[in-house]
Design a protein around this motif. Structure first.
Motif, PDB file in Angstrom:
ATOM      1  N   ALA A 263       0.858  -1.184   0.000  1.00  0.00           N
ATOM      2  CA  ALA A 263       0.000   0.000   0.000  1.00  0.00           C
ATOM      3  C   ALA A 263       0.896   1.237   0.000  1.00  0.00           C
ATOM      4  O   ALA A 263       2.106   1.135   0.224  1.00  0.00           O
ATOM      5  CB  ALA A 263      -0.931   0.017   1.208  1.00  0.00           C
ATOM      6  N   ARG A 264       0.268   2.374  -0.234  1.00  0.00           N
ATOM      7  CA  ARG A 264       1.044   3.607  -0.318  1.00  0.00           C
ATOM      8  C   ARG A 264       1.590   4.000   1.072  1.00  0.00           C
ATOM      9  O   ARG A 264       2.763   4.286   1.217  1.00  0.00           O
ATOM     10  CB  ARG A 264       0.103   4.685  -0.848  1.00  0.00           C
ATOM     11  CG  ARG A 264       0.731   5.927  -1.355  1.00  0.00           C
ATOM     12  CD  ARG A 264      -0.396   6.859  -1.773  1.00  0.00           C
ATOM     13  NE  ARG A 264       0.031   7.886  -2.675  1.00  0.00           N
ATOM     14  CZ  ARG A 264      -0.787   8.849  -3.098  1.00  0.00           C
ATOM     15  NH1 ARG A 264      -2.049   8.861  -2.715  1.00  0.00           N
ATOM     16  NH2 ARG A 264      -0.341   9.771  -3.905  1.00  0.00           N
TER      17      ARG A 264
ATOM     18  N   VAL B   8       8.730  -1.283   5.120  1.00  0.00           N
ATOM     19  CA  VAL B   8       8.670  -0.195   4.158  1.00  0.00           C
ATOM     20  C   VAL B   8       9.452  -0.636   2.927  1.00  0.00           C
ATOM     21  O   VAL B   8      10.590  -1.089   3.050  1.00  0.00           O
ATOM     22  CB  VAL B   8       9.265   1.108   4.725  1.00  0.00           C
ATOM     23  CG1 VAL B   8       9.263   2.209   3.670  1.00  0.00           C
ATOM     24  CG2 VAL B   8       8.479   1.554   5.955  1.00  0.00           C
ATOM     25  N   GLY B   9       8.836  -0.482   1.768  1.00  0.00           N
ATOM     26  CA  GLY B   9       9.489  -0.876   0.522  1.00  0.00           C
ATOM     27  C   GLY B   9       8.431  -1.324  -0.460  1.00  0.00           C
ATOM     28  O   GLY B   9       7.278  -1.547  -0.090  1.00  0.00           O
TER      29      GLY B   9
ATOM     30  N   VAL C 249       4.595  -0.936   3.005  1.00  0.00           N
ATOM     31  CA  VAL C 249       4.074   0.341   2.489  1.00  0.00           C
ATOM     32  C   VAL C 249       5.217   1.109   1.838  1.00  0.00           C
ATOM     33  O   VAL C 249       6.388   0.889   2.159  1.00  0.00           O
ATOM     34  CB  VAL C 249       3.431   1.190   3.610  1.00  0.00           C
ATOM     35  CG1 VAL C 249       2.235   0.477   4.204  1.00  0.00           C
ATOM     36  CG2 VAL C 249       4.449   1.536   4.683  1.00  0.00           C
ATOM     37  N   ASP C 250       4.859   2.007   0.928  1.00  0.00           N
ATOM     38  CA  ASP C 250       5.894   2.756   0.219  1.00  0.00           C
ATOM     39  C   ASP C 250       6.528   3.831   1.081  1.00  0.00           C
ATOM     40  O   ASP C 250       7.692   4.188   0.880  1.00  0.00           O
ATOM     41  CB  ASP C 250       5.309   3.398  -1.045  1.00  0.00           C
ATOM     42  CG  ASP C 250       5.169   2.397  -2.178  1.00  0.00           C
ATOM     43  OD1 ASP C 250       5.583   1.241  -2.000  1.00  0.00           O
ATOM     44  OD2 ASP C 250       4.640   2.776  -3.236  1.00  0.00           O
ATOM     45  N   SER C 251       5.791   4.395   1.999  1.00  0.00           N
ATOM     46  CA  SER C 251       6.391   5.376   2.901  1.00  0.00           C
ATOM     47  C   SER C 251       5.640   5.352   4.224  1.00  0.00           C
ATOM     48  O   SER C 251       4.442   5.056   4.267  1.00  0.00           O
ATOM     49  CB  SER C 251       6.359   6.777   2.292  1.00  0.00           C
ATOM     50  OG  SER C 251       5.044   7.215   2.140  1.00  0.00           O
ATOM     51  N   ALA C 252       6.402   5.668   5.283  1.00  0.00           N
ATOM     52  CA  ALA C 252       5.801   5.583   6.621  1.00  0.00           C
ATOM     53  C   ALA C 252       6.628   6.403   7.599  1.00  0.00           C
ATOM     54  O   ALA C 252       7.830   6.576   7.415  1.00  0.00           O
ATOM     55  CB  ALA C 252       5.760   4.129   7.085  1.00  0.00           C
ATOM     56  N   PRO C 253       5.993   6.893   8.645  1.00  0.00           N
ATOM     57  CA  PRO C 253       6.753   7.523   9.712  1.00  0.00           C
ATOM     58  C   PRO C 253       7.443   6.458  10.555  1.00  0.00           C
ATOM     59  O   PRO C 253       7.144   5.266  10.436  1.00  0.00           O
ATOM     60  CB  PRO C 253       5.665   8.242  10.526  1.00  0.00           C
ATOM     61  CG  PRO C 253       4.438   7.428  10.291  1.00  0.00           C
ATOM     62  CD  PRO C 253       4.552   6.879   8.893  1.00  0.00           C
TER      63      PRO C 253
END
Lengths: 282, 154
Positions: free
Chosen positions: A153-154, A191-192, A180-184
């Protein structure tokens, strides 16, 4: 004179919508809702997982929406609100009427994977069309080898069906990977890009069948990753998305070379799809 | 208990290397363990080693003070952490933090570079493998940058 009961007639012609009523509505994401539709008229034929229906917002238009599940005669569809028709469908409330034509197209046919390892790869809203495979896989777990579910997911906020993912993760014999593509930094998961998860799937590649659904470019690189890992190309199945209008192979809006995606797809084996996706549009 | 050689031989990155090569590399290695949330490396610090991940998960991060640390990528078992040791100026480009308890084999960079210099065939093999790793990560990063899910619909 008694008026004929039209609701009791046989299934309508494929171009005629049947009336369904929204039984329940769930807001999944800001722009995405799931509707459960119960028949008012005679129910349509039972769909196979991977097939799609044309959903009518009366007075506005219709859109092809993949099946996200069934509950008896109740059809479950997850809809992202991206245009006039899907906005109207997504705004429907319990009790509202929606027209339905279908089911159309080819299904995933999970039976083809009996006795084999299974990979289900889904990105973004692509999780909706593979949801029926996953529920079948869980229900019929003993018929298959190792099973991996790879979800992308994004962002964490864009993950669809979070509660169900948690439930799937509770099955000790189902490998569920989410990225996910980006995350805090507060996100504890991966992430990836989703294709990177292929290398982690605990499978015997040569004895694996894969079902891939998501944006076309994701499916392209996802299929390539699976084949690079050793999964036979003809055991990789993807679900194409095109501009379906009639849904019965007449109008040609969804034509892709010799294929009518609405009729010959949407689920197709990778060797059929691969050369078509390499044709550049001018 | 498995030796460093055994642990390296089990890792996909070293698949197919002769036993004597694995044993040579193992001479530069040691077993390490990181607690959850422990910082493993820091941007701009000397890149003096890399890690062969066995268990757990590591987040590569960039610290952006107004927003806090941003996770670029996570890596896990079967993968490697750290490529900046390969080329000058041998400094880390990002931060890395263990997301959960993580076990790895740490390989000393100077030790390994010396062995590669002494044995160009080994050096070529190692650089080919690292080039493949960098290619795969570059490819994955490009896909991430495409914002794949920005406009998809069912």
């Amino acid at each position: 004179m008694t008026r004929p009961d039209l609701s009791a007639t046989a299934a309508p012609a494929p171009m005629t919508p049947s009336r369904y009523r929204v039984r329940w509505r769930r807001q999944d994401l800001d722009d995405t809702v799931t509707l459960a539709l119960e028949p008012i008229d005679a129910p349509l034929p039972s769909p196979e997982s991977g097939q799609f229906n044309m959903l009518w917002a009366f007075g506005i238009g219709e859109a092809p929406i993949s099946l996200a599940g069934t509950d008896g005669d109740v059809l479950i569809h997850t809809i992202r609100r991206v245009g006039g028709v899907t906005n109207a469908l997504g705004a429907a409330q319990p009790g509202d009427e929606i027209g339905v034509r279908g089911p159309f197209g080819t299904g995933w046919n999970l039976d083809r994977a009996i006795g084999r390892d299974v990979v289900v790869m889904a990105g973004g809203l692509g999780l909706a069309p593979v949801r029926p495979i996953i529920t079948d896989l869980v229900a019929r777990r003993e018929e298959f080898g190792r099973a991996s579910l790879l979800i992308g997911a994004r962002t964490p906020e864009d993950l669809l069906y979070r509660d169900e993912i948690e439930e799937w993760r509770s099955h000790l014999d189902l490998d569920v990977e989410v990225t996910v593509d980006s995350a805090p930094a507060t996100w504890r998961g991966d992430v990836g890009v989703v294709t990177r998860l292929v290398g982690r799937a605990p499978i015997d590649p040569a004895n694996t069948t894969a079902f891939v659904c998501g944006p076309e470019v994701m499916m392209r690189f996802g299929a390539t990753s699976l084949i690079d890992r050793g999964v036979p190309a003809d055991e990789v199945f993807v679900s194409l998305e095109r501009n379906m209008h009639c849904a019965v192979g007449h109008c040609g809006h969804c034509q892709l070379d010799a294929l009518f995606v609405c009729r010959d797809g949407a689920v197709l084996a990778w060797p059929t799809v691969e050369p078509l996706l390499k044709v550049r549009e001018r | 208990m498995k030796s460093i050689s055994d642990l390296l031989a089990d890792h996909p990155f070293f698949a197919g290397l002769p036993v004597e090569t694995i044993e040579l590399l193992a001479g530069c290695g040691e077993n390490v363990r990181f607690a959850a949330d422990e910082r493993i490396l820091t941007e701009n610090d000397p890149a003096d080693r890399f890690w062969v991940l066995r268990t757990g998960r590591v987040a590569l991060e960039v610290d952006d003070p107004p927003r806090g640390p941003l996770v670029i990528e996570t890596i896990g078992p079967g993968e490697l952490l750290g490529v900046s040791w390969l080329l000058p100026p041998y400094r880390w480009t990002y931060d890395a933090r263990a997301v959960e308890v993580t076990r790895a084999v740490a390989l000393d960079a100077a030790c390994l570079r010396d062995k590669c210099d002494d044995d160009p065939i080994l050096g070529y093999e190692m650089y080919k493998r690292f080039a493949g790793l960098v290619r795969d990560r570059l490819h994955a990063t490009r896909l991430q940058l495409m914002d794949l899910y920005g406009n998809d619909a069912s």
